[in-house]
Design a protein around this motif. Structure first.
Motif, PDB file in Angstrom:
ATOM      1  N   GLY A  99       0.779  -1.233   0.000  1.00  0.00           N
ATOM      2  CA  GLY A  99       0.000   0.000   0.000  1.00  0.00           C
ATOM      3  C   GLY A  99       0.809   1.280   0.000  1.00  0.00           C
ATOM      4  O   GLY A  99       0.261   2.352   0.234  1.00  0.00           O
ATOM      5  N   LEU A 100       2.118   1.197  -0.251  1.00  0.00           N
ATOM      6  CA  LEU A 100       2.978   2.376  -0.286  1.00  0.00           C
ATOM      7  C   LEU A 100       3.440   2.619  -1.719  1.00  0.00           C
ATOM      8  O   LEU A 100       3.270   1.759  -2.577  1.00  0.00           O
ATOM      9  N   ASN A 101       4.046   3.789  -1.979  1.00  0.00           N
ATOM     10  CA  ASN A 101       4.535   4.087  -3.313  1.00  0.00           C
ATOM     11  C   ASN A 101       5.600   5.174  -3.218  1.00  0.00           C
ATOM     12  O   ASN A 101       5.297   6.311  -2.874  1.00  0.00           O
ATOM     13  N   LEU A 102       6.824   4.809  -3.523  1.00  0.00           N
ATOM     14  CA  LEU A 102       7.947   5.762  -3.450  1.00  0.00           C
ATOM     15  C   LEU A 102       7.950   6.781  -4.578  1.00  0.00           C
ATOM     16  O   LEU A 102       8.698   7.749  -4.523  1.00  0.00           O
ATOM     17  N   GLU A 103       7.138   6.586  -5.601  1.00  0.00           N
ATOM     18  CA  GLU A 103       7.081   7.542  -6.714  1.00  0.00           C
ATOM     19  C   GLU A 103       6.833   8.965  -6.209  1.00  0.00           C
ATOM     20  O   GLU A 103       7.361   9.919  -6.748  1.00  0.00           O
ATOM     21  N   TYR A 104       6.015   9.087  -5.178  1.00  0.00           N
ATOM     22  CA  TYR A 104       5.639  10.398  -4.653  1.00  0.00           C
ATOM     23  C   TYR A 104       6.747  11.039  -3.822  1.00  0.00           C
ATOM     24  O   TYR A 104       6.631  12.190  -3.428  1.00  0.00           O
ATOM     25  N   SER A 105       7.802  10.283  -3.542  1.00  0.00           N
ATOM     26  CA  SER A 105       8.887  10.788  -2.696  1.00  0.00           C
ATOM     27  C   SER A 105      10.192  10.948  -3.453  1.00  0.00           C
ATOM     28  O   SER A 105      11.249  11.128  -2.839  1.00  0.00           O
ATOM     29  N   LYS A 106      10.140  10.875  -4.782  1.00  0.00           N
ATOM     30  CA  LYS A 106      11.367  11.036  -5.569  1.00  0.00           C
ATOM     31  C   LYS A 106      12.032  12.372  -5.238  1.00  0.00           C
ATOM     32  O   LYS A 106      11.376  13.406  -5.187  1.00  0.00           O
ATOM     33  N   GLY A 107      13.339  12.311  -4.988  1.00  0.00           N
ATOM     34  CA  GLY A 107      14.110  13.512  -4.707  1.00  0.00           C
ATOM     35  C   GLY A 107      14.022  13.999  -3.271  1.00  0.00           C
ATOM     36  O   GLY A 107      14.675  14.968  -2.914  1.00  0.00           O
ATOM     37  N   CYS A 108      13.246  13.330  -2.432  1.00  0.00           N
ATOM     38  CA  CYS A 108      13.059  13.774  -1.036  1.00  0.00           C
ATOM     39  C   CYS A 108      14.148  13.228  -0.117  1.00  0.00           C
ATOM     40  O   CYS A 108      14.662  12.137  -0.323  1.00  0.00           O
ATOM     41  N   LYS A 109      14.457  13.992   0.903  1.00  0.00           N
ATOM     42  CA  LYS A 109      15.328  13.517   1.976  1.00  0.00           C
ATOM     43  C   LYS A 109      14.493  12.675   2.922  1.00  0.00           C
ATOM     44  O   LYS A 109      13.305  12.947   3.124  1.00  0.00           O
ATOM     45  N   ALA A 110      15.118  11.658   3.517  1.00  0.00           N
ATOM     46  CA  ALA A 110      14.402  10.752   4.413  1.00  0.00           C
ATOM     47  C   ALA A 110      15.382  10.185   5.433  1.00  0.00           C
ATOM     48  O   ALA A 110      16.590  10.420   5.355  1.00  0.00           O
ATOM     49  N   VAL A 111      14.842   9.435   6.384  1.00  0.00           N
ATOM     50  CA  VAL A 111      15.653   8.742   7.383  1.00  0.00           C
ATOM     51  C   VAL A 111      15.264   7.267   7.343  1.00  0.00           C
ATOM     52  O   VAL A 111      14.076   6.934   7.354  1.00  0.00           O
ATOM     53  N   ARG A 112      16.285   6.400   7.257  1.00  0.00           N
ATOM     54  CA  ARG A 112      16.034   4.962   7.302  1.00  0.00           C
ATOM     55  C   ARG A 112      16.367   4.445   8.696  1.00  0.00           C
ATOM     56  O   ARG A 112      17.469   4.640   9.196  1.00  0.00           O
ATOM     57  N   TYR A 113      15.378   3.813   9.322  1.00  0.00           N
ATOM     58  CA  TYR A 113      15.548   3.170  10.622  1.00  0.00           C
ATOM     59  C   TYR A 113      15.639   1.667  10.396  1.00  0.00           C
ATOM     60  O   TYR A 113      14.826   1.104   9.667  1.00  0.00           O
ATOM     61  N   THR A 114      16.622   1.025  11.045  1.00  0.00           N
ATOM     62  CA  THR A 114      16.781  -0.423  10.936  1.00  0.00           C
ATOM     63  C   THR A 114      16.845  -1.011  12.341  1.00  0.00           C
ATOM     64  O   THR A 114      17.529  -0.466  13.219  1.00  0.00           O
ATOM     65  N   TYR A 115      16.117  -2.117  12.537  1.00  0.00           N
ATOM     66  CA  TYR A 115      16.058  -2.792  13.837  1.00  0.00           C
ATOM     67  C   TYR A 115      16.141  -4.301  13.643  1.00  0.00           C
ATOM     68  O   TYR A 115      15.700  -4.830  12.614  1.00  0.00           O
ATOM     69  N   ASP A 116      16.637  -5.006  14.664  1.00  0.00           N
ATOM     70  CA  ASP A 116      16.528  -6.456  14.703  1.00  0.00           C
ATOM     71  C   ASP A 116      15.103  -6.808  15.111  1.00  0.00           C
ATOM     72  O   ASP A 116      14.551  -6.216  16.046  1.00  0.00           O
ATOM     73  N   VAL A 117      14.515  -7.785  14.422  1.00  0.00           N
ATOM     74  CA  VAL A 117      13.178  -8.271  14.760  1.00  0.00           C
ATOM     75  C   VAL A 117      13.336  -9.406  15.760  1.00  0.00           C
ATOM     76  O   VAL A 117      14.113 -10.340  15.541  1.00  0.00           O
TER      77      VAL A 117
END
Length: 163
Positions: A99-117
């Motif tokens: 249900g997501l789409n990265l097309e709308y975020s092209k060129g945007c700055k973001a933060v990636r969070y990574t966790y152990d499950v």
């Protein structure tokens, strides 16, 4: 009767520049305020995308039944490319499944969070990635840390344990 004042070339150019920046401001403000706050996938149903002081990335992942080890948090600033290559197109196809789409975020700055499950059902060593921009989740995945590992949607519970 209307009075028409003749504008100089400088006046017209200045007005055009002002109008251009005003339009950019309106477009940015509108895009931010109307970005989706929820998404939908078949296995989870409707889920929230907003990250606030009272609804963290951990809370977001809990919507998918995932418990994470907060002490393993990795936080990295990233930029979504303006043009997608084959890798980003495949990654975005994965996002669309949930249900997501990265097309709308092209060129945007973001933060990636990574966790152990901590509670992956098959016992596999799995990490959860969540990408946030503008206080909203724009992407997420589950992956194994091994070379040639597996990457899948946040609701996928079929990653096999590696020996």
């Amino acid at each position: 009767m209307f009075i028409i004042k003749k504008l100089s070339k400088k006046g017209v150019a200045g007005a055009a520049i002002l109008l251009f920046f005003l339009l950019l401001l309106i477009m940015r403000f509108t895009a931010f305020n109307f970005a989706p706050t929820t998404a939908y996938c078949d296995t989870v149903g409707k889920y929230s995308l907003e990250i606030t002081q009272s609804f963290s990335v951990q809370d977001f992942l809990n919507q998918f039944g995932l418990e994470i080890d907060k002490s393993t948090e990795e936080k990295v600033d990233i930029k979504i490319p303006s043009e997608f290559n084959a890798v980003y197109n495949r990654y975005n196809a994965l996002q669309k499944q949930q249900g997501l789409n990265l097309e709308y975020s092209k060129g945007c700055k973001a933060v990636r969070y990574t966790y152990d499950v901590l509670n992956y059902p098959t016992g596999a060593e799995v990490k959860a990635d969540v990408i946030v921009s503008g206080g909203r989740v724009i992407a997420g995945d589950l992956c194994t840390p091994q070379l040639n590992g597996v990457m899948t949607a946040l609701d996928d519970k079929s990653i096999e344990k590696q020996n």
